[in-house]
Design an enzyme around this catalytic site. Structure first.
Site, PDB file in Angstrom:
ATOM      1  N   SER A 168     108.067  62.119  31.946  1.00 48.39           N
ATOM      2  CA  SER A 168     108.872  61.847  30.700  1.00 48.39           C
ATOM      3  C   SER A 168     109.823  63.058  30.515  1.00 48.39           C
ATOM      4  O   SER A 168     110.799  62.800  29.646  1.00 48.39           O
ATOM      5  CB  SER A 168     107.951  61.654  29.475  1.00 48.39           C
ATOM      6  OG  SER A 168     107.321  62.849  29.160  1.00 48.39           O
ATOM      7  N   HIS A 196     107.596  55.185  30.676  1.00 45.59           N
ATOM      8  CA  HIS A 196     108.929  55.266  30.779  1.00 45.59           C
ATOM      9  C   HIS A 196     109.369  54.536  32.112  1.00 45.59           C
ATOM     10  O   HIS A 196     110.564  54.747  32.596  1.00 45.59           O
ATOM     11  CB  HIS A 196     109.231  56.801  31.130  1.00 45.59           C
ATOM     12  CG  HIS A 196     109.193  57.469  29.732  1.00 45.59           C
ATOM     13  ND1 HIS A 196     110.156  57.746  28.609  1.00 45.59           N
ATOM     14  CD2 HIS A 196     108.062  58.369  29.277  1.00 45.59           C
ATOM     15  CE1 HIS A 196     109.574  58.223  27.616  1.00 45.59           C
ATOM     16  NE2 HIS A 196     108.560  58.668  28.164  1.00 45.59           N
ATOM     17  N   LYS A 228     109.173  52.183  23.838  1.00 47.14           N
ATOM     18  CA  LYS A 228     110.366  52.895  24.744  1.00 47.14           C
ATOM     19  C   LYS A 228     111.345  51.890  25.299  1.00 47.14           C
ATOM     20  O   LYS A 228     112.217  51.402  24.260  1.00 47.14           O
ATOM     21  CB  LYS A 228     109.730  53.389  26.223  1.00 47.14           C
ATOM     22  CG  LYS A 228     108.446  54.307  25.886  1.00 47.14           C
ATOM     23  CD  LYS A 228     108.695  55.478  25.053  1.00 47.14           C
ATOM     24  CE  LYS A 228     107.549  56.480  25.199  1.00 47.14           C
ATOM     25  NZ  LYS A 228     107.119  56.723  23.874  1.00 47.14           N
TER      26      LYS A 228
END
Ligand SMILES: Cc1ncc(COP(=O)(O)O)c(C=O)c1O
Length: 380
Positions: A168, A196, A228
Site C-alpha cells: 500500500s 489495493h 478502496k
C-alpha cells in the site's frame, strides 16, 4: 506525545468538506484530492449514492448485532452470493472492515500450533492480526522468497504465509505465483490481502491472484475490501467453504463485532455491479497511473507502472511534511507518510491517481510536485 511532537512526527486530522467528491476544500482552501483510495471514483458515483440512500430509507441503518446474533441480513447474504459469482469462489464472508477481516482470518487460521510467515512490509492490520492470532510469527524480508523458503524449511509448526498483493505504500506487487508455489511445497495456507488490488489489477479488476492464475487454489484465502476501489466500506473473506466455517467458529474479529451496516452493504453491492459492468474503469485508472508516473519521471518513483499508488520518496520526514503543505497551497491534497507508517528514512508523499481524475489534473499535480520539489531543494 511530547517525544513524537519533538521528532516532528505527530499525526493530525485534516477535515475536508464536499463529501467524497475529488474536488474538496480544507479550511476554505480548494483542493483536488490525490490521497484517496477511491481508485475507480465510485465513492461519489450517483448509482452508489442512490443504492445507499434507498437502503437506508427502506431497511434502516445499523446491522443491530454481530452476524451471529441479529446482524446477518438477506442483503448481506445477497452481497456474499454476488461476490462468489464475481470472484468465482465457493464462499465469501462479509465483515465490517478490511482491518477486521485480516484479524479474523489469522485468528481463524492461526493459533499456538501455527507459525505465520509475514512479509516485512505487510500492512499494519496484518501485523496486528499476526499478534492477535497467538501464533509464532516469522517476518521474512520484503518479497524475498528465498528468505521465506529458508524460514519455512526450519519450521516445525503448521505454516501460514501472509502477504499484501499490492503493497500500500510503494505500489509494488508481491510475487503471488511464487508465494503459491511455496505454500504448495510446504503444505501452508496462503492468505493474500487484495485491498489495493481489487478493482485495480488483474482481469476485470479481479486482483493479483486472478492475474497469476492461482485464485482457485484450495489452500488460498483472500481478503478483498469495499473501502478502496469500490468506494464504500467493509470487506469480505473469499475462499473455500471450510474457510467460512472456520471464520464463523474462530474469527473473533467477526464474531464479536457488529455486522456491516445496511446502507454500506447496499453501497458495496452497487459498486461491485458497476465494477463488473464497466471494466474499462480498471484500464482507465491503470492508464492514469502510467501517465502520472511518466509526468514525474525525472524523480525516482518506485512501484509498478499501472498501479495507482505513486510515492514521491523524500527520505526525510520534515521534507515530506513541507512538500505536502506546499502542494496543498498549490491546490492538491496529498498525504505525507512518515515513520512509523513507513520505515525511518523512507518518508514520502503518497499520491493516488484515480479513474475520476482528468489528464489535465494529473499533469497539473505533477507540475506542482516538480515546482515544489525544486523550491524545497533550493531552500534547504
Ligand atoms: C493493505 C491493506 N489491508 C487492509 C486495510 C484495511 O482496510 P479497511 O480500511 O477496510 O479497514 C488497508 C487499509 O488501509 C490496507 O491498506
Amino acid at each position: 506525545l511530547a517525544k513524537q511532537e519533538a521528532a516532528g512526527l505527530t499525526r493530525r486530522l485534516r477535515p475536508r468538506s464536499g463529501g467524497s467528491d475529488l474536488h474538496t476544500s480544507l479550511g476554505g482552501r480548494p483542493a483536488v484530492v490525490f490521497s484517496s483510495n477511491d481508485y475507480l471514483g465510485l465513492a461519489a458515483d450517483h448509482r452508489v449514492r442512490q443504492a445507499t440512500a434507498a437502503a437506508a430509507l427502506a431497511e434502516g441503518m445499523g446491522a443491530t448485532g454481530s452476524p451471529l446474533l441479529s446482524g446477518y441480513h438477506e442483503q448481506t447474504k445477497a452481497l456474499e452470493a454476488e461476490l462468489c459469482d464475481f470472484e468465482d469462489s465457493p464462499s465469501a464472508t462479509v465483515i465490517s472492515s478490511g482491518y477486521q477481516a485480516n484479524v479474523a482470518v489469522l485468528q481463524a487460521l492461526g493459533g499456538p500450533d501455527a507459525a505465520i510467515f509475514s512479509d516485512q512490509l505487510n500492512h499494519a492490520s496484518i501485523i496486528d492480526a499476526c499478534r492477535l492470532s497467538r501464533s509464532q510469527v516469522e517476518i521474512y524480508a520484503h518479497r524475498d522468497l528465498d528468505h521465506l523458503e529458508a524460514k519455512l524449511k526450519t519450521c516445525a509448526k503448521r505454516p501460514v504465509i501472509v502477504s499484501d498483493t499490492v503493497f500500500s505504500m510503494d505500489g509494488v506487487l508481491a510475487d503471488v505465483g511464487g508465494l503459491a508455489s511455496l505454500a504448495d511445497r510446504h503444505g501452508a495456507w496462503l492468505m493474500l490481502d487484495e485491498a489495493h488490488a481489487t478493482g485495480v489489477t488483474g482481469p476485470g479488476g479481479l486482483g493479483a491472484a486472478a492475474q497469476a492464475g492461482i485464485a482457485d487454489a484450495d489452500n488460498l484465502v483472500r481478503v478483498i475490501t469495499f473501502s478502496k476501489a469500490l468506494g464504500a466500506q467493509g470487506a469480505a473473506v473469499v475462499g473455500g467453504k471450510e474457510v467460512r466455517q472456520l471464520l464463523l467458529q474462530r474469527g473473533r474479529a467477526l464474531i464479536f463485532s457488529t455486522g456491516l451496516a445496511l446502507p454500506s452493504v447496499a453501497g458495496a453491492r452497487a459498486a461491485l455491479a458497476i465494477l463488473a459492468a464497466e471494466p474499462e474503469r480498471v484500464a482507465r485508472v491503470a492508464n492514469h497511473a502510467r501517465h502520472l508516473r511518466q509526468a514525474l519521471a525525472p524523480l525516482d518513483i518506485p512501484g509498478e507502472p499501472g498501479i495507482p499508488i505513486v510515492p514521491v520518496v523524500t527520505g526525510d520526514a520534515e521534507r515530506a511534511t513541507l512538500l505536502d503543505a506546499a502542494l496543498l497551497d498549490a491546490g492538491f491534497l496529498v498525504q505525507a507518510v512518515r515513520p512509523p507508517s513507513v520505515p525511518p528514512g523512507a518518508s514520502r508523499i503518497r499520491m493516488t491517481p484515480t479513474a475520476a481524475h482528468t489528464e489535465a489534473e494529473l499533469d497539473a499535480v505533477a507540475e506542482a510536485v516538480h515546482r515544489c520539489w525544486e523550491r524545497l531543494s533550493y531552500s534547504q
